[in-house]
Motif scaffolding. Structure first.
Motif, PDB file in Angstrom:
ATOM      1  N   SER D 157      -3.147   4.060  -7.566  1.00 56.68           N
ATOM      2  CA  SER D 157      -1.846   4.656  -7.879  1.00 56.68           C
ATOM      3  C   SER D 157      -0.976   4.775  -6.635  1.00 56.68           C
ATOM      4  O   SER D 157       0.224   4.489  -6.673  1.00 56.68           O
ATOM      5  CB  SER D 157      -2.033   6.058  -8.465  1.00 56.68           C
ATOM      6  N   ALA D 158      -1.571   5.229  -5.543  1.00 58.94           N
ATOM      7  CA  ALA D 158      -0.808   5.362  -4.298  1.00 58.94           C
ATOM      8  C   ALA D 158      -0.314   3.982  -3.843  1.00 58.94           C
ATOM      9  O   ALA D 158       0.804   3.853  -3.326  1.00 58.94           O
ATOM     10  CB  ALA D 158      -1.669   6.018  -3.223  1.00 58.94           C
ATOM     11  N   SER D 159      -1.122   2.960  -4.077  1.00 61.50           N
ATOM     12  CA  SER D 159      -0.705   1.596  -3.731  1.00 61.50           C
ATOM     13  C   SER D 159       0.503   1.157  -4.561  1.00 61.50           C
ATOM     14  O   SER D 159       1.435   0.532  -4.044  1.00 61.50           O
ATOM     15  CB  SER D 159      -1.864   0.622  -3.972  1.00 61.50           C
ATOM     16  N   SER D 160       0.484   1.491  -5.833  1.00 65.28           N
ATOM     17  CA  SER D 160       1.621   1.157  -6.692  1.00 65.28           C
ATOM     18  C   SER D 160       2.871   1.889  -6.212  1.00 65.28           C
ATOM     19  O   SER D 160       3.967   1.320  -6.165  1.00 65.28           O
ATOM     20  CB  SER D 160       1.345   1.576  -8.144  1.00 65.28           C
ATOM     21  N   ARG D 161       2.689   3.148  -5.851  1.00 67.55           N
ATOM     22  CA  ARG D 161       3.829   3.943  -5.374  1.00 67.55           C
ATOM     23  C   ARG D 161       4.431   3.315  -4.120  1.00 67.55           C
ATOM     24  O   ARG D 161       5.654   3.212  -3.983  1.00 67.55           O
ATOM     25  CB  ARG D 161       3.363   5.373  -5.096  1.00 67.55           C
ATOM     26  N   ILE D 162       3.573   2.869  -3.217  1.00 71.71           N
ATOM     27  CA  ILE D 162       4.048   2.214  -1.996  1.00 71.71           C
ATOM     28  C   ILE D 162       4.819   0.940  -2.340  1.00 71.71           C
ATOM     29  O   ILE D 162       5.903   0.684  -1.793  1.00 71.71           O
ATOM     30  CB  ILE D 162       2.853   1.907  -1.057  1.00 71.71           C
ATOM     31  N   ALA D 163       4.287   0.159  -3.247  1.00 73.09           N
ATOM     32  CA  ALA D 163       4.966  -1.094  -3.623  1.00 73.09           C
ATOM     33  C   ALA D 163       6.374  -0.813  -4.144  1.00 73.09           C
ATOM     34  O   ALA D 163       7.333  -1.521  -3.807  1.00 73.09           O
ATOM     35  CB  ALA D 163       4.138  -1.844  -4.670  1.00 73.09           C
ATOM     36  N   HIS D 164       6.511   0.237  -4.962  1.00 74.63           N
ATOM     37  CA  HIS D 164       7.842   0.591  -5.471  1.00 74.63           C
ATOM     38  C   HIS D 164       8.765   1.068  -4.338  1.00 74.63           C
ATOM     39  O   HIS D 164       9.924   0.677  -4.264  1.00 74.63           O
ATOM     40  CB  HIS D 164       7.728   1.682  -6.551  1.00 74.63           C
ATOM     41  N   ARG D 165       8.238   1.923  -3.466  1.00 74.42           N
ATOM     42  CA  ARG D 165       9.048   2.464  -2.365  1.00 74.42           C
ATOM     43  C   ARG D 165       9.503   1.385  -1.386  1.00 74.42           C
ATOM     44  O   ARG D 165      10.632   1.396  -0.900  1.00 74.42           O
ATOM     45  CB  ARG D 165       8.217   3.492  -1.565  1.00 74.42           C
ATOM     46  N   LYS D 166       8.605   0.482  -1.056  1.00 76.14           N
ATOM     47  CA  LYS D 166       8.924  -0.546  -0.063  1.00 76.14           C
ATOM     48  C   LYS D 166      10.029  -1.466  -0.599  1.00 76.14           C
ATOM     49  O   LYS D 166      10.888  -1.921   0.150  1.00 76.14           O
ATOM     50  CB  LYS D 166       7.668  -1.368   0.267  1.00 76.14           C
ATOM     51  N   GLN D 167       9.991  -1.712  -1.904  1.00 75.04           N
ATOM     52  CA  GLN D 167      11.045  -2.530  -2.502  1.00 75.04           C
ATOM     53  C   GLN D 167      12.393  -1.801  -2.389  1.00 75.04           C
ATOM     54  O   GLN D 167      13.411  -2.420  -2.053  1.00 75.04           O
ATOM     55  CB  GLN D 167      10.718  -2.800  -3.977  1.00 75.04           C
ATOM     56  N   ALA D 168      12.385  -0.522  -2.651  1.00 72.93           N
ATOM     57  CA  ALA D 168      13.625   0.254  -2.559  1.00 72.93           C
ATOM     58  C   ALA D 168      14.167   0.221  -1.129  1.00 72.93           C
ATOM     59  O   ALA D 168      15.369   0.002  -0.911  1.00 72.93           O
ATOM     60  CB  ALA D 168      13.376   1.700  -3.007  1.00 72.93           C
ATOM     61  N   GLU D 169      13.296   0.380  -0.151  1.00 66.79           N
ATOM     62  CA  GLU D 169      13.716   0.311   1.264  1.00 66.79           C
ATOM     63  C   GLU D 169      14.329  -1.057   1.576  1.00 66.79           C
ATOM     64  O   GLU D 169      15.369  -1.155   2.212  1.00 66.79           O
ATOM     65  CB  GLU D 169      12.507   0.507   2.195  1.00 66.79           C
ATOM     66  N   ARG D 170      13.632  -2.092   1.121  1.00 67.44           N
ATOM     67  CA  ARG D 170      14.083  -3.457   1.401  1.00 67.44           C
ATOM     68  C   ARG D 170      15.493  -3.693   0.849  1.00 67.44           C
ATOM     69  O   ARG D 170      16.343  -4.281   1.505  1.00 67.44           O
ATOM     70  CB  ARG D 170      13.089  -4.431   0.750  1.00 67.44           C
ATOM     71  N   GLU D 171      15.734  -3.189  -0.360  1.00 68.76           N
ATOM     72  CA  GLU D 171      17.049  -3.413  -0.967  1.00 68.76           C
ATOM     73  C   GLU D 171      18.146  -2.592  -0.278  1.00 68.76           C
ATOM     74  O   GLU D 171      19.299  -3.014  -0.216  1.00 68.76           O
ATOM     75  CB  GLU D 171      17.004  -3.123  -2.467  1.00 68.76           C
TER      76      GLU D 171
END
Lengths: 179, 179, 179, 179
Positions: D157-171
């Motif tokens: 779950s924490a990995s999924s959360r990171i994947a979502h957050r990193k995408q938001a940062e990138r955008e």
């Protein structure tokens, strides 16, 4: 703990314990069959209560279902005895709305006969007809936080099984090609 | 196909498309909020329709939800155009009872706010109040096999979110220690 | 649209289309059986590839599985033709990591043989052995965003089915009472 | 049983008990963070262990997760004390392969951050790196049938959360319009 080298799963024992514990907790298979009838008779007017009960039996023969039934009843029993860790004790004892592990176990039962059972599960879990009302009536001092969801899930699963079977019968009994 | 080296997920575009397609398919957020109100007002009498709509917005901001909405509407649209593989075309066009991928996508929406939403989803999916009745009315020639389940799931998720929020408010507003 | 009064589900057609489309998309049942063998041979050294394939057949005979296979392949096909709504087109075409409807459909397959299959699904979905590697190799221009997860899920389900069957065999073949 | 009229959910107590019981059962948040790092560093090379631990904290702040952690640890504890109904006692004590309620609870944790976490959950549940190996080592006489799946699920779950957050940062960090 027992000797791990001597452990062997005894499936018959798991199945028997499931049947016995449902009865000890006040749930007869006929009462679950009545929930199935309520859910399915509008679609299959000739459906009999015996047929519903056979489908309840078939659902109860699945190990995934037996595991969920035993685990849920176990937690209800321990809550009634006050033997759980404090916050869990309070949540299960009072059927806390924000505690959802009972729904989680119930859904694992519904899943065995597929996603078409979700709707029926939610519907009777909200309306609480028949045996579900009795299980929810907290006046008798018993705790059935898990069991009421589990019984609803068994009824929803048996309903899905009937829907699949009736379709198979319909297709076998027709001479006309289906288009 | 486009150049893979140029691909980059555009989250804003996904979110916007979700909002636009719900509207194009005849679903206003206020109508989903009305389903939420129906499900929650008995528990929170002071709940307002604006609050329900804010919670619908919060659910719709989740990517998992956006993915399910777009995928479901896509399949409905293609079914209406008759562009699916024959057996899938027939099943989605006629909202076949034994086809459960619509419930599967809907449940992926409910899961985001946890298992306490299963019951509400099943309940309104069976009763089909408000906008759900309109989506199910096949007389207008539109196909909403996926969308009606998806809208019900969004309402169930928003209801779960409200239940969590209201508990947090209740605990913050009390001076007495909770036991 | 076709005449709703003439619609009748043709289960044989759904089953046949599932088999045909798997083949058309480059997946032979033997290749799924090889994934099953990879997952299960350490637990059951005498397991044969024929037995694995029989279990794949059993999984594929379930309608819930057929529905997920057809729906997933359909979305892959439409993505390859560029016929999806823009944001969905981009996400499925590029197997976007934050798009999870492929995993959602795959899990509905795993669920039919119970929760013990989740681990096996995740494991081969990450490692991509055998046919899964071929499906993931985007160099051939084909899109298999849904199909690779679906094939992994069928293999995981067949593995769960084998685990249940082998236990039943073991209990029938013993003269000693299990404790 | 306590007086139902006096019951009120104490969310802080549930959160605290979750943290305390993880520690008492030998699981530090840093160890879960190490699993997250193992799963995500190939995708985000600049990811720090502190960031992983912050995401583990965020996952643990969700009530659905807390409920599953406490329920699973409770069943492990009771199995270690030999206090469960006989067939359940044997199955949980020996981490029976055909008992899947541990995976069911674990999946309810993964679901909170969406379906993209299923693969990571299955992968580490099979490979058992780091703390998962220690939890699985039955030599110390402790029972962690539920806990090892639960810890894997928190990491997924924490990995999924990171994947979502990193995408938001990138955008947010790009000046160029994304196409």
């Amino acid at each position: 703990m027992s000797d791990p080298s001597k452990y062997a799963l005894n499936s018959k024992e798991v199945a028997n314990a499931t049947e016995e514990w449902l009865l000890k907790r006040g749930v007869q298979k006929r009462q679950i069959a009545e929930l199935v009838m309520l859910l399915q008779q509008q679609y299959f007017p000739s459906l009999t209560i015996e047929e519903c009960e056979q489908n309840v039996d078939a659902v109860l023969s699945k190990r995934e279902v037996q595991n969920a039934v035993l685990t849920g009843i176990q937690l209800d029993l321990l809550a009634a005895e006050g033997k759980l860790l404090p916050p869990l004790q309070a949540m299960i004892e009072h059927d806390e709305g924000l505690y959802g592990c009972d729904e989680v176990l119930a859904l694992s039962i519904v899943n065995v006969y597929g996603s078409i059972g979700f709707t029926n599960f939610g519907y009777i879990d909200k309306l609480k007809p028949g045996i579900l009302q009795k299980l929810n009536d907290k006046k008798d001092g018993e705790i059935h936080t898990f069991l009421d969801d589990i019984v609803g899930a068994i009824a929803a699963s048996a309903s899905s099984r009937i829907a699949h079977r009736k379709q198979a019968e319909r297709e076998q009994n027709t001479d006309l090609p289906l288009d």
